[in-house]
Design a protein around this motif. Structure first.
Motif, PDB file in Angstrom:
ATOM      1  N   GLU A 131      23.966  60.479  49.682  1.00 40.27           N
ATOM      2  CA  GLU A 131      25.204  60.709  48.946  1.00 40.27           C
ATOM      3  C   GLU A 131      25.999  59.407  48.820  1.00 40.27           C
ATOM      4  OE1 GLU A 131      27.323  63.771  50.920  1.00 40.27           O
ATOM      5  OE2 GLU A 131      25.768  65.296  50.605  1.00 40.27           O
ATOM      6  N   ASP A 132      25.934  58.567  49.873  1.00 39.90           N
ATOM      7  CA  ASP A 132      26.603  57.270  49.785  1.00 39.90           C
ATOM      8  C   ASP A 132      25.971  56.419  48.693  1.00 39.90           C
ATOM      9  OD1 ASP A 132      28.183  58.051  51.834  1.00 39.90           O
ATOM     10  OD2 ASP A 132      27.015  57.041  53.387  1.00 39.90           O
ATOM     11  N   ALA A 133      24.622  56.467  48.603  1.00 40.21           N
ATOM     12  CA  ALA A 133      23.937  55.691  47.572  1.00 40.21           C
ATOM     13  C   ALA A 133      24.322  56.176  46.184  1.00 40.21           C
ATOM     14  CB  ALA A 133      22.418  55.796  47.775  1.00 40.21           C
ATOM     15  N   ALA A 134      24.420  57.515  46.010  1.00 35.88           N
ATOM     16  CA  ALA A 134      24.812  58.060  44.714  1.00 35.88           C
ATOM     17  C   ALA A 134      26.231  57.645  44.352  1.00 35.88           C
ATOM     18  CB  ALA A 134      24.687  59.579  44.736  1.00 35.88           C
ATOM     19  N   ALA A 135      27.137  57.706  45.346  1.00 35.43           N
ATOM     20  CA  ALA A 135      28.520  57.298  45.080  1.00 35.43           C
ATOM     21  C   ALA A 135      28.587  55.801  44.774  1.00 35.43           C
ATOM     22  CB  ALA A 135      29.399  57.635  46.282  1.00 35.43           C
ATOM     23  N   LEU A 136      27.760  55.014  45.484  1.00 33.45           N
ATOM     24  CA  LEU A 136      27.735  53.575  45.228  1.00 33.45           C
ATOM     25  C   LEU A 136      27.211  53.269  43.830  1.00 33.45           C
ATOM     26  CD1 LEU A 136      28.282  50.888  46.692  1.00 33.45           C
ATOM     27  CD2 LEU A 136      25.878  50.873  47.365  1.00 33.45           C
ATOM     28  N   ALA A 137      26.175  54.038  43.410  1.00 35.76           N
ATOM     29  CA  ALA A 137      25.623  53.829  42.065  1.00 35.76           C
ATOM     30  C   ALA A 137      26.660  54.160  41.007  1.00 35.76           C
ATOM     31  CB  ALA A 137      24.376  54.699  41.878  1.00 35.76           C
ATOM     32  N   ALA A 138      27.415  55.272  41.210  1.00 35.88           N
ATOM     33  CA  ALA A 138      28.404  55.678  40.212  1.00 35.88           C
ATOM     34  C   ALA A 138      29.638  54.782  40.253  1.00 35.88           C
ATOM     35  CB  ALA A 138      28.801  57.128  40.441  1.00 35.88           C
ATOM     36  N   GLY A 139      30.057  54.381  41.445  1.00 38.45           N
ATOM     37  CA  GLY A 139      31.312  53.655  41.567  1.00 38.45           C
ATOM     38  C   GLY A 139      31.205  52.157  41.371  1.00 38.45           C
ATOM     39  N   ARG A 140      29.995  51.567  41.629  1.00 37.35           N
ATOM     40  CA  ARG A 140      29.895  50.112  41.544  1.00 37.35           C
ATOM     41  C   ARG A 140      28.829  49.656  40.558  1.00 37.35           C
ATOM     42  NH1 ARG A 140      29.415  47.128  46.918  1.00 37.35           N
ATOM     43  NH2 ARG A 140      29.897  45.428  45.496  1.00 37.35           N
ATOM     44  N   LEU A 141      27.638  50.287  40.659  1.00 36.89           N
ATOM     45  CA  LEU A 141      26.544  49.797  39.823  1.00 36.89           C
ATOM     46  C   LEU A 141      26.780  50.121  38.354  1.00 36.89           C
ATOM     47  CD1 LEU A 141      23.830  48.574  39.296  1.00 36.89           C
ATOM     48  CD2 LEU A 141      22.739  50.660  40.136  1.00 36.89           C
ATOM     49  N   LEU A 142      27.111  51.361  38.049  1.00 36.51           N
ATOM     50  CA  LEU A 142      27.275  51.740  36.644  1.00 36.51           C
ATOM     51  C   LEU A 142      28.444  51.009  35.982  1.00 36.51           C
ATOM     52  CD1 LEU A 142      26.401  55.535  36.792  1.00 36.51           C
ATOM     53  CD2 LEU A 142      25.114  53.738  35.664  1.00 36.51           C
ATOM     54  N   PRO A 143      29.620  50.881  36.619  1.00 40.38           N
ATOM     55  CA  PRO A 143      30.664  50.064  35.982  1.00 40.38           C
ATOM     56  C   PRO A 143      30.225  48.614  35.766  1.00 40.38           C
ATOM     57  CG  PRO A 143      31.601  51.411  37.714  1.00 40.38           C
ATOM     58  CD  PRO A 143      30.123  51.562  37.818  1.00 40.38           C
ATOM     59  N   ALA A 144      29.446  48.075  36.733  1.00 38.80           N
ATOM     60  CA  ALA A 144      28.961  46.706  36.560  1.00 38.80           C
ATOM     61  C   ALA A 144      28.032  46.605  35.358  1.00 38.80           C
ATOM     62  CB  ALA A 144      28.233  46.260  37.832  1.00 38.80           C
ATOM     63  N   LEU A 145      27.147  47.598  35.210  1.00 43.85           N
ATOM     64  CA  LEU A 145      26.255  47.611  34.055  1.00 43.85           C
ATOM     65  C   LEU A 145      27.038  47.836  32.766  1.00 43.85           C
ATOM     66  CD1 LEU A 145      23.314  49.719  35.529  1.00 43.85           C
ATOM     67  CD2 LEU A 145      23.354  47.251  35.140  1.00 43.85           C
ATOM     68  N   GLY A 146      28.109  48.668  32.866  1.00 42.85           N
ATOM     69  CA  GLY A 146      28.917  48.931  31.685  1.00 42.85           C
ATOM     70  C   GLY A 146      29.541  47.675  31.126  1.00 42.85           C
ATOM     71  N   GLN A 147      29.839  46.707  32.004  1.00 42.66           N
ATOM     72  CA  GLN A 147      30.405  45.439  31.527  1.00 42.66           C
ATOM     73  C   GLN A 147      29.413  44.672  30.668  1.00 42.66           C
ATOM     74  OE1 GLN A 147      33.589  44.758  31.969  1.00 42.66           O
ATOM     75  NE2 GLN A 147      33.744  46.703  33.105  1.00 42.66           N
ATOM     76  N   CYS A 148      28.116  44.946  30.895  1.00 43.49           N
ATOM     77  CA  CYS A 148      27.089  44.269  30.084  1.00 43.49           C
ATOM     78  C   CYS A 148      27.059  44.809  28.666  1.00 43.49           C
ATOM     79  CB  CYS A 148      25.708  44.461  30.734  1.00 43.49           C
ATOM     80  SG  CYS A 148      25.602  43.798  32.406  1.00 43.49           S
ATOM     81  N   GLY A 149      27.557  46.062  28.480  1.00 42.86           N
ATOM     82  CA  GLY A 149      27.593  46.655  27.148  1.00 42.86           C
ATOM     83  C   GLY A 149      26.204  46.844  26.596  1.00 42.86           C
ATOM     84  N   GLY A 150      26.108  46.969  25.308  1.00 38.03           N
ATOM     85  CA  GLY A 150      24.827  47.002  24.624  1.00 38.03           C
ATOM     86  C   GLY A 150      23.908  48.086  25.129  1.00 38.03           C
ATOM     87  N   ALA A 151      22.658  47.680  25.415  1.00 36.78           N
ATOM     88  CA  ALA A 151      21.603  48.617  25.752  1.00 36.78           C
ATOM     89  C   ALA A 151      21.926  49.399  27.015  1.00 36.78           C
ATOM     90  CB  ALA A 151      20.277  47.856  25.903  1.00 36.78           C
ATOM     91  N   ALA A 152      22.483  48.719  28.027  1.00 33.26           N
ATOM     92  CA  ALA A 152      22.774  49.410  29.293  1.00 33.26           C
ATOM     93  C   ALA A 152      23.782  50.530  29.085  1.00 33.26           C
ATOM     94  CB  ALA A 152      23.286  48.404  30.327  1.00 33.26           C
ATOM     95  N   LEU A 153      24.862  50.258  28.384  1.00 34.10           N
ATOM     96  CA  LEU A 153      25.889  51.269  28.154  1.00 34.10           C
ATOM     97  C   LEU A 153      25.341  52.425  27.322  1.00 34.10           C
ATOM     98  CD1 LEU A 153      28.827  51.993  28.669  1.00 34.10           C
ATOM     99  CD2 LEU A 153      29.436  50.765  26.585  1.00 34.10           C
ATOM    100  N   ARG A 154      24.545  52.069  26.318  1.00 26.76           N
ATOM    101  CA  ARG A 154      23.964  53.139  25.497  1.00 26.76           C
ATOM    102  C   ARG A 154      23.007  54.011  26.317  1.00 26.76           C
ATOM    103  NH1 ARG A 154      24.010  49.029  21.583  1.00 26.76           N
ATOM    104  NH2 ARG A 154      21.864  48.442  22.138  1.00 26.76           N
ATOM    105  N   ALA A 155      22.267  53.389  27.209  1.00 25.28           N
ATOM    106  CA  ALA A 155      21.343  54.156  28.044  1.00 25.28           C
ATOM    107  C   ALA A 155      22.104  55.127  28.955  1.00 25.28           C
ATOM    108  CB  ALA A 155      20.478  53.208  28.880  1.00 25.28           C
TER     109      ALA A 155
END
Length: 1606
Positions: A178-202
């Motif tokens: 559950e910590d890994a899932a929260a870490l993925a949602a709270g840190r990894l996905l926003p970080a990827l969202g900053q990349c925009g483009g393909a990552a955000l669309r995915a």
């Protein structure tokens, strides 16, 4: 600190390689890795500024990443334990890795690390090791290139989303996963969202894909991801507004799946954080839309309704207002308190006004948004809030017609009906009378009628069907199913339901059967039948469907012949009989002018009595269902025909009934002659005969006027000879030989009993067919029993014949016992009596041999349930013995030694018979002990003197059976009644009291056990007191002294009955309320006519005792002694209750008991003479000195007035009551002053009144100057009455006082202004006890038990309406009994005591407000209003004399309850120099908790008392003096404390600890100030809040003072 550490390291050496290499050696502790991170970040900053040395640094960064950090993280993945230390290492290593990737000088390192981490993540899934991989990806993800590394970013994004949403192996991972899932949602996905483009669309594509997982468990993770990516998915306010600005990513506002997720979070999320994320996304979407201003609409999901979200610049103001109110309501609901939401509900109504277009009446906003609010309210843990939400929803259509929406219908059938299943929602509103009906139930009925009427015709059928099916989808309690059924029954007639609807209604009927309350169950059945008649499309159902549905109703609870419901059903069948769908079985039979109903019924009868040739003769007896159905339909068809021929030929009814019953009558006539008639046919014929008689006779006692019953009776009587001969043959000719034949035996005996009853009704004649059957049946049964005692082998056939013979004999004995006309022999003991008396008691049956049982299928189960057969056999024996004991009770000796050669052993050897009865109680099941109890009732009085221990044992054994049955509803009451009749028989009570032995104390013990049981099972005590009182009542021709002497020894029973009554739980009170409501419907609800009122309410215990006391006469010595003994015990009980708890609360059990004691004493008062009053007068006066509740005070004053009126010689003792020391009297002197206010009644029969008036005037004048305000008021009321009497008598000796008294009274009457004192003076004079009540004329049961409790504020449970006295007919009163009803206007008054009337005098003001101008966001309490009064705050000047600096700040704490908070505020106000502290009561300073926190501050701070109802006037007065009224509250318009400038004249109003500032007081504020918060908790302690504002005021004033001086 981090910078200092990095600088220190760099100052040691400027070689980054050496520093990094040094840190990478040794154990990887959290401190070491964090130091490495600080250093790398410092080097990254220097490299960005261009001063970091580009040569060796990239290489060193790559070495650290590849050689130290990557292996470290890989190692952490292999060992998941470690706790917070491990988490610190992960975070620090991830941040260090990000710096390395940036320092490496190229994208290769980031891509390599990302690929490796992605492989690890995909391999680990949701396992705990995934946390390290997520940390690596979150660190290096922003370093990847959007275009070149696009495929990699897409794969990382999909993996991260799957982990965050729990897609891979959902439910498998826990803990660290559950910590890994929260870490993925709270840190990894926003970080990827900053990349925009393909990552955000995915990521976006995975969230909104059609096949994406959904459900309540997915909402939280989805909203976590969406809120983390909100800045990318929702365009940022202020960003570029051109089309190119939106090319980088999706716009979530345009996706309906996004909005459905937000709505699910708002309405369904269980945790507050998820709901907060949903509100954040909604608020951000609105702000973004307002900032961009461009039109926007969400793509359609389905249908043609409005978009889930849209924006238009033209309607910007309306849209902003709508969403502002919407978000405010959703935030307010987080408070989960009705005080929060109620003042905001008008805003919810305004949402509907915004949501519906005025032009075309269509939805502008999607209605699902409104449903989210209601669903949130419905699922609240606070049931008051749930009820408020349900009522608000049901009131929607009262003022506005909303357009049809499928979501609305789905919401009604789903969440609304789920909420309606909660019984507590149907409780009465405060102030409603018992039985007035549930407000929610009435609103539900009105809503459903309106809503269904407005539904399109094509939708109506499916909605109603789903609504009814929902009623079968769960276990409903009786109260919700009742009100839902009642609402359905009131839906206007329409052709909406077909066969499916009828089946659904039948399923609902089955649901009602689990309801324990019979009246609720019966009423629900009535309403469901009315629903069927209103809503069923008769063209879609056949008569067979209707008849099967009708069989689901219980005739003994709802559908009974002769009720209005039966008549309504007949009329419905008459109107629609030609419209029903024709079934193939219902072909024309050839009846002249017949209808399909008649043809169907005739066919039913023919099919019922027809026996197929393939049926075996040894089959079990057929089920009763078919016979019940046919009998009901026959009588319905006949009554329908009677309606048609009401104004034409009356003989048509007779002809139709004859045509229907011809096949049955023809078969019955052949019973006696056709020995080969199929057995199943005879069974069905007799079953149908019985059901016809039972269904027809259910109409009640008026069968003489019933044409149908008369015709049926004549038809059946014509078949008596044939049927009785058939039964005689079957019972006596060894034709019953199998287990299944025992059911047939029972059927034959029931038919025989009904035939006997019919013949008795028409007139018993010797020689009739029944007469010719009874004697042979009796003789044959005895002969069989004698023959079978000869020692033959116990075959099954022989044993069955024994059972049959004993059952037949028992039936004959019962018939003879109940019908003396059937007495065949003289009173002398004949062969029958001798045989029965000599028959072995408790004789059992040996099981038949096993080898015989295998001879056929029937016999294979012969020994199964053999114990039940034996129990019935013994039961029948005791029925016969009971008959003998009643017939020859005079022959029973007091002991067995008196009869040497008994002719009738069972009668003349009573000890042996009683011992056998005790043995039978241990053998028989509980439902078979009644005849044993009846025998013991006859035996115990004969043996109580000689065999007391045996009798006590019989009491004990019988009580064990009763107490074990307390949860068995069906047989408990009949057994309890028989038990009470046996143990509490008047003869038993008299003998036991006379010898005062074990039996006497055992009876007392059982009596208290019954009273104790009645506390948990309503109605038990009713049975006991009713039987005892009825047995003690004797006519004038009897010897009353004997009867009442018995009652006197058990006067505790009457005492307990007079004060009986439990305080019910809320759910029990609700059931009683609803039952009373149904009873009040009278004939409108057929269940009231069908179900007998068992009089098991607790009120009937007291009613029975009071009516019994009313029948006693003081002129009768035994009656007088009994009442005097009871009065003394009542006074002792009052004294005991007062001592056990000196302080008790209103409507508590102690209050109620004391109230009932004094009510009973008032009833007994007419029987008191002077001698008896001499014994108890001191106790009565002493009761006046006790601190009693108002209702008890009135009763004590009333009885003292009556005593002094009847016996003026007690006036001397009365004057002495005023001579006690003031410390002893306190405010109890008001009781005796109230008595003096009725001095005209007291002196009515005294010729010389002047001495009494003189004494009264002297006493009252003293108390007019008392320091206590209440005492002065009571004394002034008494003075006014006494002085008016003095003036009437022209007493010259008081001329000197005339000017003083009259000027005092004039001053009180003409008091200037509208102050509190004047209003209290007016109110006490208008109070019912002084203005309307007449102690003599109002002396009646209605005043004592209904009017006084109602007017004195007692809970409705204590009001006994006079109608209950008249309905309770078990104890009739004399025809000349006159004091039932009050002749005065007292009964017309409304409740309200003068001391409490100043609270809530504007009670309707809050509800009349359409919408508050300002409302709390946090807490909004109920409205609390006050009367007009003039208050002048006079501050103490002690502090001025001390030279203290006094500010112009007034702190108002009148709403605060807790002494600790008040004490702390007092100290704070004194420290900072507030000018005054306003409190609710100055008595608070005496509280030890207050003193422990105030530390004597109250001695140096002015304290002023202002009650909460007086606050509005106080605030307005202070405003007029130039004060600014400031509220400490969070509201929609509150000002931040840091932004507010306090005026010098400031008045600070603090709210209640729980409810805050009431809504009506918020409207009086000039400004609301709130304290800014950074944490999660929603509020501060009120003392802390006040202290913060007091300091801020003081700080600002000090600064201003300094500026002025400078």
């Amino acid at each position: 600190m981090e910078c200092v550490l990095a600088e220190a390291l760099l100052s040691q050496s400027r070689d980054p390689r050496a520093l990094l290499a040094a840190l990478c050696r040794g154990e990887a502790s959290a401190e070491r890795v964090e130091t490495l991170r600080f250093l790398l970040q410092r080097l990254e900053d220097e490299a960005a500024r261009g001063g970091g040395g580009a040569g060796p640094l990239p290489e060193a960064a790559r070495e650290v990443a590849a050689g130290y950090l990557a292996p470290l993280l890989r190692g952490l993945r292999g060992r998941p334990g470690g706790g917070p230390e491990r988490r610190r290492v992960l975070r620090a290593a991830g941040a260090a890795l990000r710096s390395c990737a940036r320092l490496a000088g190229g994208p290769q390192l980031a891509a390599t690390l990302a690929e490796e981490a992605l492989r690890d993540l995909l391999a680990a899934g949701p396992a705990p090791g995934a946390e390290a991989a997520v940390e690596v990806l979150a660190a290096v993800g922003p370093c990847l290139r959007p275009r070149e590394d696009g495929p990699l970013l897409e794969r990382v994004a999909r993996a991260a989303l799957g982990l965050a949403l729990g897609v891979d192996g959902a439910g498998a991972g826990a803990g660290r996963a559950e910590d890994a899932a929260a870490l993925a949602a709270g840190r990894l996905l926003p970080a990827l969202g900053q990349c925009g483009g393909a990552a955000l669309r995915a990521v976006w594509g995975g969230l909104v894909a059609a096949g994406a997982p959904s459900g309540p468990g997915r909402v939280g993770p989805q909203l976590l991801v969406l809120s983390a990516l909100a800045e990318r998915l929702l365009p940022e306010p202020g960003a570029g507004r051109g089309p190119r600005a939106r090319e980088e990513g999706p716009d979530a506002r345009r996706c309906w799946r996004f909005w459905r997720t937000v709505q699910a979070g708002l309405a369904q999320a269980q945790d507050a954080l998820t709901r907060r994320r949903a509100r954040y996304l909604l608020q951000r979407a609105v702000e973004v839309s307002a900032e961009l201003g461009a039109p926007c609409a969400c793509g359609p999901q389905e249908g043609t309704g409005p978009s889930l979200f849209w924006w238009s610049e033209k309607k910007k103001d309306e849209l902003l207002k709508f969403w502002e109110n919407y978000i405010l309501i959703m935030e307010t609901l987080e408070g989960n308190q009705i005080h929060v939401i109620k003042p905001v509900l008008p805003k919810l109504k305004s949402l509907f006004e915004y949501a519906v277009s005025e032009e075309d009446g269509c939805w502008l906003f999607h209605p699902s948004w409104h449903m989210c609010i209601y669903k949130r309210m419905f699922e609240s843990e606070n049931k008051i809030l749930t009820k408020e939400g349900v009522i608000h929803f049901l009131e929607l259509y009262e003022t506005k017609i909303l357009p049809f929406s499928p979501e609305f219908s789905e919401f009604i059938i789903g969440p609304l009906m789920d909420a309606l299943s909660e019984s507590s929602l149907y409780i009465r509103s405060p102030g409603q009378l018992i039985g007035s009906g549930s407000p929610l139930g009435l609103k539900l009925q009105k809503f459903l009628v309106t809503y269904v009427s407005l539904l399109p015709e094509e939708i109506k059928s499916s909605f109603l069907l789903k609504f009814i099916q929902k009623m079968t989808s769960r276990h409903w309690c009786g109260i919700p199913i009742l009100f839902l059924s009642k609402a359905l029954a009131n839906v206007p007639r329409c052709k909406a339901l077909g066969v499916d609807g009828l089946l659904a209604l039948r399923d609902v009927l089955q649901c009602t059967m689990i309801t324990h309350q019979i009246l609720l169950r019966g009423a629900a059945q009535c309403y469901l039948l009315q629903t069927a008649m209103n809503l069923v499309d008769v063209e879609k159902v056949s008569l067979s469907d209707v008849s099967t549905f009708l069989m689901s109703l219980r005739q003994e609870e709802s559908l009974r012949r002769g009720t209005s419901l039966w008549t309504e059903l007949c009329d419905w069948l008459r109107v629609n009989e030609s419209c029903f769908r024709h079934a193939s079985a219902c072909s024309s039979i050839g009846l002249p002018e017949t209808s399909s109903l008649n043809a169907y019924v005739k066919n039913l009868v023919q099919e019922c009595i027809k026996s197929p040739s393939w049926e075996r003769e040894d089959r079990f007896m057929p089920d009763w269902f078919e016979a019940k159905l046919v009998a009901m339909m026959v009588l319905l068809a006949v009554d329908v025909e009677g309606m048609k021929s009401q104004y034409s030929e009356k003989r048509r009814t007779q002809n139709v009934l004859r045509i229907f019953l011809d096949p049955l009558l023809e078969s019955l006539m052949k019973f006696g002659t056709n020995a080969y008639m199929p057995l199943l046919k005879t069974d069905r014929c007799l079953q149908l005969l019985l059901k016809l008689l039972h269904t027809c006779m259910l109409k009640g006692s008026s069968t003489q006027d019933d044409e149908v019953f008369t015709l049926l009776q004549s038809f059946v009587l014509s078949t008596t000879e044939s049927v009785s001969e058939f039964i005689l043959r079957r019972l006596t000719m060894n034709e019953l030989s199998s287990v299944s034949d025992l059911d047939r035996c029972h059927l034959y005996l029931m038919v025989l009993t009904e035939l006997i009853n019919l013949h008795l009704k028409v007139g018993w004649k010797r020689g009739n067919p029944i007469w010719r059957v009874i004697s042979p049946l009796k003789n044959a049964s005895i002969q069989h029993l004698q023959e079978l005692d000869s020692g033959q082998d116990p075959t099954l056939a022989r044993q069955i014949q024994r059972v049959v013979s004993m059952a037949a004999l028992a039936m004959v004995c019962e018939a003879i016992d109940q019908k003396p006309e059937l007495q065949l022999d003289s009173l002398d003991a004949g062969p029958t009596e001798r045989f029965l008396s000599s028959f072995p008691l408790n004789c059992t049956l040996q099981k038949p041999h096993a080898e015989e049982q295998s001879s056929s299928f029937e016999e294979s189960s012969a020994s199964q349930g053999w114990g039940k057969i034996v129990a019935q056999y013994i039961h029948d024996q005791w029925i016969c013995l009971s008959f003998l004991l009643r017939k020859y009770h005079t022959l029973i000796p007091a002991s067995e030694g008196e009869v040497l050669e008994p002719i009738l052993p069972a009668i003349q050897m009573p000890v042996r018979t009683l011992q056998a009865a005790l043995e039978a109680l241990t053998v028989l099941p509980s439902d078979r002990v009644l005849p044993v109890f009846r025998c013991m009732k006859i035996l115990v009085p004969k043996l109580l003197t000689s065999s007391e221990s045996l009798c006590v044992e019989s009491f004990d054994t019988a009580w064990k059976i009763i107490s074990a049955l307390s949860n068995t509803q069906l047989i408990f009451w009949s057994n309890l009644k028989a038990f009470v009749q046996f143990v509490f028989d008047t003869k038993v009570l008299t003998i036991a009291a006379k010898i005062k032995g074990q039996a006497y104390f055992k009876i007392k013990e059982i009596m208290y056990k019954i009273i104790e049981m009645s506390a948990i099972k309503t109605g038990v005590f009713n049975t006991l007191i009713s039987y005892c009182c009825k047995s003690w009542i004797v006519s004038a021709s009897d010897v009353p002294q004997v009867s009442l002497s018995s009652a006197k020894n058990y006067s505790e029973l009457v005492l307990e009955a007079c004060i009986f009554g439990t305080v019910f739980r809320r759910d029990q009170r609700l059931i009683q309320d609803v039952q009373t409501y149904i009873e009040n419907l009278g004939h409108d609800c057929a269940a009231n006519m069908v179900i007998e009122n068992t009089k098991r309410e607790d009120h009937y215990v007291r009613i029975c005792a009071v009516k019994f006391l009313c029948l006693l006469h003081g002129s009768n010595v035994s009656h007088k002694l009994f009442m005097e003994d009871l009065a003394i015990k009542l006074l002792d009980k009052d004294d005991l209750v007062s001592k056990c708890r000196t302080r008790y609360y209103v409507n508590s059990q102690q209050h109620r008991v004391k109230n009932r004691i004094w009510q009973t004493l008032l009833v007994l008062f007419p029987s008191f003479d002077q001698n008896f009053l001499n014994r108890i007068i001191d106790k009565i006066f002493q009761a006046g000195f006790i601190n009693n509740q108002a209702s008890i005070k009135y009763f004590i004053e009333w009885i003292i007035i009556l005593i002094l009126h009847k016996f003026p010689q007690f006036l001397l003792k009365f004057w002495d009551c005023f001579s006690y020391g003031e410390e002893n009297l306190k405010t109890s002197i008001c009781t005796f002053l109230s008595v003096l206010s009725h001095l005209d009644i007291i002196t009515q029969n005294i010729p010389e009144k002047k001495p009494i008036l003189k004494q009264a005037l002297i006493i009252v004048l003293q108390w007019c100057f008392n320091h206590n305000f209440s005492i002065r008021l009571y004394a002034l009321v008494a003075l006014k009455k006494i002085w008016s009497m003095c003036k009437t008598l022209n007493m010259e000796e008081f001329n000197a006082l005339t000017s003083v008294i009259e000027s005092s009274l004039n001053e009180v009457e003409n008091m200037p202004g509208a102050g509190n004192a004047k209003k209290n003076w007016q109110r006490i004079q208008e109070h019912f006890f002084f203005a309307t009540f007449h102690p003599l004329q109002d002396y009646c049961l209605e005043t004592i038990f209904y009017i006084f409790p109602r007017l004195s504020g007692l809970v409705e449970d204590e009001w006994i309406a006079i109608g209950k006295f008249t309905r309770f007919t078990d104890i009739p009163l004399d025809a000349g009994f006159q004091w039932y009803l009050s002749p005065t206007h007292l009964c017309e008054l409304k409740p309200g005591d003068w001391a409490q009337q100043d609270i809530g005098s504007h009670s309707g003001e809050a509800d009349s407000q359409s919408e508050w101008t300002d409302v709390q966001k946090k807490i909004i309490p109920w409205k609390n209003s006050a009367p007009d009064l003039d208050l002048e705050v006079v501050f103490q000047d002690r502090v001025a004399r001390l030279g203290k600096s006094i500010s112009r700040l007034i702190v108002v704490a009148s709403l605060i309850d807790k002494p600790t908070n008040l004490g702390g505020l007092c100290r704070t106000c004194e420290v900072f120099g507030a000018s005054a502290l306003i409190v609710d009561s100055l008595q608070c300073v005496r509280d030890k908790q207050f003193q422990s926190l105030s530390v004597s501050a109250e001695q140096w701070l002015p304290l002023v008392e202002v009650k909460p109802p007086q606050l509005i006037d106080f605030l307005q007065q202070k405003k007029a003096e130039g004060y600014t009224v400031i509220g400490v509250e969070q509201t929609a318009k509150s000002v931040d404390l840091t932004q507010y400038s306090f005026p010098e004249r400031s008045l600070l109003l603090l709210g209640n600890e729980r409810e805050g500032i009431p809504a009506n007081l918020i409207q009086e504020l000039d400004v609301c100030v709130e304290i800014p918060q950074q944490g999660i908790i929603r509020s501060l302690n009120v003392h802390v809040s006040g202290a913060l504002l007091i300091w801020e005021y003081t700080r600002q004033q000090l600064l201003r003072h300094e500026d002025t001086e400078s």
